[in-house]
Motif scaffolding. Structure first.
Motif, PDB file in Angstrom:
ATOM      1  N   ARG A   1       0.833  -1.205   0.000  1.00  0.00           N
ATOM      2  CA  ARG A   1       0.000   0.000   0.000  1.00  0.00           C
ATOM      3  C   ARG A   1       0.868   1.256   0.000  1.00  0.00           C
ATOM      4  O   ARG A   1       1.967   1.274   0.543  1.00  0.00           O
ATOM      5  N   ILE A   2       0.325   2.319  -0.588  1.00  0.00           N
ATOM      6  CA  ILE A   2       0.870   3.664  -0.492  1.00  0.00           C
ATOM      7  C   ILE A   2      -0.105   4.481   0.345  1.00  0.00           C
ATOM      8  O   ILE A   2      -1.319   4.436   0.107  1.00  0.00           O
ATOM      9  N   CYS A   3       0.408   5.210   1.328  1.00  0.00           N
ATOM     10  CA  CYS A   3      -0.495   5.964   2.191  1.00  0.00           C
ATOM     11  C   CYS A   3       0.128   7.303   2.552  1.00  0.00           C
ATOM     12  O   CYS A   3       1.350   7.480   2.518  1.00  0.00           O
ATOM     13  N   SER A   4      -0.728   8.245   2.894  1.00  0.00           N
ATOM     14  CA  SER A   4      -0.316   9.605   3.243  1.00  0.00           C
ATOM     15  C   SER A   4      -1.430  10.217   4.083  1.00  0.00           C
ATOM     16  O   SER A   4      -2.470   9.579   4.309  1.00  0.00           O
ATOM     17  N   PRO A   5      -1.272  11.457   4.545  1.00  0.00           N
ATOM     18  CA  PRO A   5      -2.368  12.084   5.293  1.00  0.00           C
ATOM     19  C   PRO A   5      -3.654  12.209   4.484  1.00  0.00           C
ATOM     20  O   PRO A   5      -4.744  12.286   5.075  1.00  0.00           O
ATOM     21  N   ASP A   6      -3.559  12.208   3.164  1.00  0.00           N
ATOM     22  CA  ASP A   6      -4.751  12.342   2.311  1.00  0.00           C
ATOM     23  C   ASP A   6      -5.139  11.048   1.612  1.00  0.00           C
ATOM     24  O   ASP A   6      -6.253  10.940   1.096  1.00  0.00           O
ATOM     25  N   ARG A   7      -4.254  10.083   1.583  1.00  0.00           N
ATOM     26  CA  ARG A   7      -4.504   8.816   0.899  1.00  0.00           C
ATOM     27  C   ARG A   7      -4.337   7.688   1.902  1.00  0.00           C
ATOM     28  O   ARG A   7      -3.244   7.403   2.357  1.00  0.00           O
ATOM     29  N   ASP A   8      -5.442   7.063   2.261  1.00  0.00           N
ATOM     30  CA  ASP A   8      -5.430   6.003   3.271  1.00  0.00           C
ATOM     31  C   ASP A   8      -4.845   6.514   4.589  1.00  0.00           C
ATOM     32  O   ASP A   8      -3.901   5.946   5.147  1.00  0.00           O
TER      33      ASP A   8
END
Length: 451
Positions: free
Chosen positions: A169-176
């Motif tokens: 997975r790729i995640c960030s404060p705005d994505r997941d």
């Protein structure tokens, strides 16, 4: 076929089961706990990590992550399981004006070697640059700029991870965002960090380092609080040091950057503080030289062999209202007398409002202090180590009774009740994130949490 044989068959020759390798990964920097794995995997891609977790998870085989190898009490070990040694995943770059992407197995000194030629640095660094990037982000990461910019983990813009369920997975404060916030300062419970994109800030050409000395602990803490709240220095740490007899003196380490030919104005920066002016020390250093200042200490300890001795370290976060009483009591405790000869005591302020990672536990109140007791035990002395661990426990209980918490990078066994108390009202959300992203509960068992 046993689960271990099944796993070995799937991973093939990539799984290192040589006795020498297993002995090495049964140890950590703490040299207190031993936990021999079944094998060691040195992945070079997220796909290899995904393949391991897809197989190990359903079979309940523990998986731990090793980068710099600096855990203190078996947190990075996988007794009867698989150690993921990420050191081969150490790529850094590209560097842009405001960010850099780095793989989790890189060391912080390797990261700086790439960013400093661009006159850029992470906003917050730990003192010791030989630690692995992924491990520090999993713990949270504290440093001299935390009072201004927060945790090392708070500088992350995006993460690439593989969850305990084997999902890439790729995640960030705005994505997941739920996964993103569960991983940072999440102690490795939900996912393996593959890479992180970090915010960068301009690196100064030079810095002036001030060491301010105090005979009185209360005066030192008051000045530390003032400097943290006023944001007078971008870097602020401190120590307690042995004084004559059985007493202690206290030191504030404050660092100011400058780029031109003239250093900062000392009188302005130090105005209104109650330090001893006769003991004032100043030093001008290049930024890179300052960032690497602990490297010399490591070289000395490796040369003397002390680097391989047991390290029963304890790190606590104390609220301002009780910090003075806890520090005085612990430093007066005969069980910590060895700190005067073989240890280092860190004591510096942190502002709670700057700490953004949701699962990073901290005391109540705005001004907090890191109180770190870094000591070394003689080798081959299990009774001495046991006594030091008991002293750690007593100091932790004292701090907890007065509103403190552990910064959980410690030689300190914690029970289920301890962990629930540590996370407090955050525990249900933390446990739910664990069950969602690591449904087979195979990651980071070395911390001793039970879900």
């Amino acid at each position: 076929m046993t689960p271990a044989h099944d796993l070995a068959a799937r991973l093939g020759r990539a799984l290192d089961t040589r006795p020498k390798t297993l002995r090495a990964c049964a140890q950590d920097f703490g040299h207190i706990v031993r936990g021999a794995p079944l094998g060691v995997l040195r992945p070079r891609s997220a796909a290899e990590i995904k393949d391991l977790l897809e197989c190990a998870g359903p079979q309940g085989i523990p998986v731990s992550v090793r980068g710099g190898g600096h855990s203190l009490y078996g947190q990075g070990q996988a007794d009867g399981g698989i150690v993921l040694d990420l050191r081969a995943m150490n790529r850094v770059g590209p560097v842009t004006d405001g960010q850099v992407t780095v793989q989790a197995g890189a060391l912080w000194r390797e990261l700086l070697a790439v960013t400093l030629p661009h006159r850029r640095t992470p906003a917050v660094l730990t003192d010791y640059l030989g630690a692995g990037v992924g491990g520090v982000l999993s713990a949270g990461g504290l440093g001299g700029a935390t009072h201004r910019h927060g945790l090392v983990a708070d500088q992350v813009l995006e993460l690439e991870v593989v969850t305990g369920a084997g999902e890439h997975r790729i995640c960030s404060p705005d994505r997941d965002p739920e996964l993103f916030h569960a991983v940072l300062a999440g102690l490795g419970q939900c996912a393996v960090i593959v890479s992180a994109t970090l915010r960068l800030v301009p690196a100064a050409v030079r810095v002036r380092r001030y060491c301010l000395y105090y005979a009185d602990l209360g005066g030192c803490l008051a000045d530390q609080r003032r400097l943290a709240e006023e944001q007078r220095f971008p870097y602020l740490e401190g120590q307690a040091r042995p004084a004559d007899g059985s007493g202690w003196e206290y030191m504030i380490e404050a660092v100011a950057p400058y780029d031109g030919p003239y250093p900062p104005d000392d009188r302005t920066l130090l105005a209104g503080l109650s330090y001893d002016p006769a003991a004032l020390e100043t030093e001008d250093l290049g930024y890179g030289e300052f960032a690497h200042r602990v490297d010399t200490d490591e070289e000395v300890l490796r040369a003397t062999g002390e680097w391989l001795h047991p390290h029963p370290w304890l790190n606590l976060l104390l609220p301002h209202d009780s910090a003075e009483s806890v520090v005085r009591a612990v430093l007066a405790d005969p069980a910590f007398r060895d700190l005067r000869d073989t240890g280092l005591v860190l004591l510096y302020p942190v502002l709670s409002s700057r700490l953004r990672a949701p699962f990073f536990s901290r005391p109540s109140g705005e001004v907090l202090y890191l109180f770190a007791l870094l000591r070394t035990a003689p080798p081959g002395s299990p009774e001495t180590v046991a006594a030091m661990l008991a002293a750690n426990r007593a100091a932790y209980e004292l701090a907890r009774s007065r509103g403190g918490v552990a910064y959980p990078v410690n030689a300190l066994p914690l029970s289920d009740a301890d962990w629930r108390d540590h996370h407090g009202v955050r525990w249900p959300a933390f446990a739910e994130a664990k069950r969602r992203h690591d449904p087979h509960l195979v990651l980071a068992r070395g911390h001793g949490m039970r879900f």
